[in-house]
Enzyme design. Structure first.
Site, PDB file in Angstrom:
ATOM      1  N   ASN A   1     -20.857 -33.872 -34.582  1.00  0.00           N
ATOM      2  CA  ASN A   1     -20.764 -35.342 -34.698  1.00  0.00           C
ATOM      3  C   ASN A   1     -21.517 -35.842 -33.344  1.00  0.00           C
ATOM      4  O   ASN A   1     -20.937 -35.767 -32.486  1.00  0.00           O
ATOM      5  CB  ASN A   1     -19.148 -35.548 -34.495  1.00  0.00           C
ATOM      6  CG  ASN A   1     -18.438 -34.835 -35.958  1.00  0.00           C
ATOM      7  OD1 ASN A   1     -18.708 -35.532 -36.741  1.00  0.00           O
ATOM      8  ND2 ASN A   1     -17.933 -33.864 -35.807  1.00  0.00           N
ATOM      9  N   GLU A   2     -22.770 -36.286 -33.821  1.00  0.00           N
ATOM     10  CA  GLU A   2     -23.457 -36.840 -32.939  1.00  0.00           C
ATOM     11  C   GLU A   2     -22.917 -38.176 -32.212  1.00  0.00           C
ATOM     12  O   GLU A   2     -22.223 -38.591 -33.058  1.00  0.00           O
ATOM     13  CB  GLU A   2     -24.934 -36.847 -33.081  1.00  0.00           C
ATOM     14  CG  GLU A   2     -25.366 -35.339 -33.800  1.00  0.00           C
ATOM     15  CD  GLU A   2     -25.779 -34.493 -32.153  1.00  0.00           C
ATOM     16  OE1 GLU A   2     -25.368 -35.061 -31.266  1.00  0.00           O
ATOM     17  OE2 GLU A   2     -26.443 -33.484 -32.592  1.00  0.00           O
TER      18      GLU A   2
END
Ligand code: F6R
Length: 663
Positions: A183-184
């Site tokens: 989850n950037e």
């Protein structure tokens, strides 16, 4: 093998910052800037053992109640030691995984399951193949799913977690972008299992494993922040100062989309387990005087004063009582009666670290110098993990030691063969082929070797297959030996003073190395006993939890420790100086010897680094930083000189820095 990396840190053992989260007053003061409970350990090893204990306790507790234990697992370097400890507990303490169901956070996409880079492969190798978990209980996102079925696949993955009863415990690492899972930055708090594109920095971080950024898959399947949040308990592991800055933001900063790990501040049962490196930017470690009363040791005073200089943007000797009082350091003024006295003390200490005589200055008063004057000619071993760290990290100092007539030896600890590109091998082979064809037209040996290797290379053999060609590795190792010999020759050091140790732990031909063994240590001991050095220089990345440099340092420390137990006399007269490795410099408050360089010396150092031609191109090991090694080295040495100058000391072109290790 027993590690003694902690020895030097033993002084820090009783520091309050090791206090565990709890409701005690001292912890609440110390951690008052922290919005997530944090437990700090001396080393990654200790933190990992603690994490493994928590996992094992949960598994056992569930076992007692005949329940399944649902674990969310991570890959990457952070959990490796924890997995190792769990395997040990399984083997030695009968910890069973029969009741364990696992869901992995993520997988690259697309990637074949059997690729050595896939997380499916990783988990088998690091944990599942070594414990008694039921294969049907293992869930890892599948990097082979057909594109058209991806959406449905992700929804089913999320559903499967829920149907298993939800995650009892989620283990996380943290990326330098602040990602958890993949989850950037920009990921939503309510995101669930889905396909994502990887951040540029994340791809650069993965480039080392993949042998270059162009080989890194651009996407991944990942559980979302929302999926992670459903876990009943979350433990995040982070080691090494590479993670310090992002950990600080996630723990002490605001909750921001740009730092997905900061969302964890909102989870009700989360804990960060850190080593000192990863915790080093937290207020309780970086500036502990801001969160409690401290024991004012000389090194803490130095740290606080240097810190103050950068806050108020003044050199040391211009700091006033008001500067101290306004910035929470009034205690120091009380202790020393005036700012002037603290200033002078710290200024002199810094001044005394500077020397143009790294091997000691003969016939001089050495009471305030970093090195002793006797013996005037010292025997010196410079340990260089790879065959270029010597010149990159201490080329200027090396040149001085040679010019000041010390008996200097350089020991290259590993061959560095995997950092040489295939085309370098082809370049050398083409030369030999042409050369021998012209000189010895009847001798076909070289041409045959050329054909064989070319064929191997062009049919896809490389460091990432299991089938590694030993001849290519040999050639690559020799290329690096040739470069190191040339660099030292340029600095005035003959080939007879160079020792290529080729430590066996490194010689897997792959990124993944073997564990350090007594065989490695014995090779180092033998050299130490042959030379009996007065000075040792070593790459001292104490905080770096993995990588070849750390293992190389560990090998030296263990060798010294064993020699010490054998009571070798020469060791009493041997000083160990640590340079910081290729990646970063010691903080100025920790530097104990600063060796200045003139512009000419900087040029000489650059030329020596340039002799390592095979490392001049885009080596896959440089992370997100596109500067070449000589540029990094120069920037770093200029920067240290600049900091000294800003603190009010003389203006030098560049400075190399060292910290002393006392065995
Ligand atoms: C791995 C994962 C990632 C890593 C993170 C840190 O499954 O989801 O978020 O935890 O990139 O990686 P390391 O531990 O290699 O520093």
């Amino acid at each position: 093998m027993e590690t003694i990396l902690e020895t030097n840190e033993s002084l820090k053992k009783n520091q309050p910052y090791f206090k565990k989260p709890g409701d005690d007053f001292e912890y609440s003061q110390l951690a008052r800037e922290e919005r997530i409970p944090v437990e700090i350990f001396q080393t990654a090893e200790k933190g990992s053992i603690e994490a493994a204990k928590e996992v094992a306790e949960l598994i056992r507790e569930k076992q007692k109640n005949n329940e399944t234990c649902v674990l969310g697992l991570a890959t990457g370097s952070s959990p490796i030691r924890m997995y190792r400890e769990l395997i040990r507990m399984h083997r030695e303490e009968g910890l069973s995984f029969q009741n364990v169901v696992t869901f992995n956070l993520d997988e690259y996409y697309p990637i074949p399951k059997n690729s050595v880079h896939s997380y499916n492969y990783f988990m088998k190798e690091m944990l599942f193949d070594h414990v008694d978990i039921k294969p049907e209980n293992i869930h890892i996102p599948d990097g082979e799913v057909d594109k058209s079925k991806l959406k449905e696949y992700c929804q089913n993955y999320e559903k499967a977690i829920d149907e298993a009863g939800g995650l009892d415990l989620q283990v996380l690492g943290i990326g330098r972008t602040g990602h958890i899972g993949f989850n950037e930055p920009g990921s939503h708090m309510n995101s669930y299992t889905r396909v994502v594109t990887l951040d540029d920095l994340t791809m650069h971080d993965a480039a080392e494993d993949f042998g270059g950024i162009h080989n890194v898959p651009k996407g991944a399947i990942t559980m979302g922040v929302g999926s992670i949040f459903k876990a009943k308990k979350i433990i995040l592991l982070a080691w090494g100062d590479k993670k310090a800055s992002i950990v600080q933001k996630a723990v002490e900063g605001k909750v921001l989309d740009e730092i997905p790990a900061s969302f964890l501040q909102r989870h009700e049962n989360v804990k960060f387990i850190l080593d000192l490196g990863a915790a080093s930017e937290l207020t309780r470690i970086k500036s502990p005087w801001k969160v409690g009363s401290v024991d004012w040791t000389p090194s803490l005073i130095k740290k606080a004063v240097i810190n103050l200089c950068s806050t108020v943007n003044k050199p040391i000797l211009k700091l006033t009582d008001k500067d101290y009082n306004d910035n929470g350091l009034g205690e120091l003024v009380v202790l020393y009666k005036s700012a002037y006295d603290v200033n002078i003390k710290v200024f002199n200490e810094l001044q005394n670290t500077i020397t143009g005589w790294p091997g000691g200055k003969p016939n001089a008063d050495d009471s305030k110098r970093p090195e002793r004057k006797d013996p005037a000619q010292k025997r010196v071993i410079v340990f260089s993990p790879h065959p270029d760290d010597d010149v990159i990290s201490m080329g200027g100092t090396l040149k001085r030691l040679i010019d000041q007539n010390h008996d200097v030896h350089v020991a290259y600890q590993v061959s560095g063969n995997i950092a040489v590109a295939n085309h370098e091998v082809m370049r050398y082979l083409s030369f030999f082929k042409k050369y021998f064809e012209e000189l010895y037209p009847k001798d076909s040996l070289v041409s045959e070797e050329y054909k064989k290797i070319k064929n191997y290379i062009t049919t896809g053999g490389d460091i990432h297959t299991e089938n590694i060609n030993p001849e290519i590795l040999k050639a690559k190792g020799l290329i690096r030996q040739g470069e190191a010999t040339s660099a030292c020759d340029y600095l005035g050091l003959g080939a007879e003073k160079l020792h290529f140790l080729n430590l066996p732990f490194y010689e897997t031909g792959k990124i993944k190395k073997n564990n350090l063994s007594q065989q490695d240590v014995d090779i180092i001991k033998e050299l130490l006993r042959e030379i009996k050095p007065h000075q040792i220089y070593a790459a001292g990345d104490l905080m770096d939890p993995h990588g070849t440099h750390r293992v190389c340092l560990e090998a030296i420390f263990i060798a010294l420790d064993q020699i010490k137990k054998d009571s070798d006399d020469w060791l009493n007269d041997c000083w160990v100086w640590m340079y910081r490795g290729a990646w970063q410099e010691w903080p100025v408050n920790e530097i104990e010897m600063a060796v200045p360089m003139s512009p000419m010396e900087v040029q000489t150092k650059r030329n020596a680094i340039l002799r390592h031609q095979s490392q001049m191109e885009s080596a896959p090991f440089k992370g997100g930083d596109s500067r070449l090694f000589w540029q990094r080295a120069e920037d770093r040495n200029h920067e240290t000189a600049e900091i000294y100058n800003q603190l009010g000391l003389a203006e030098y072109e560049a400075i190399e820095a060292f910290v002393r290790y006392i065995p």
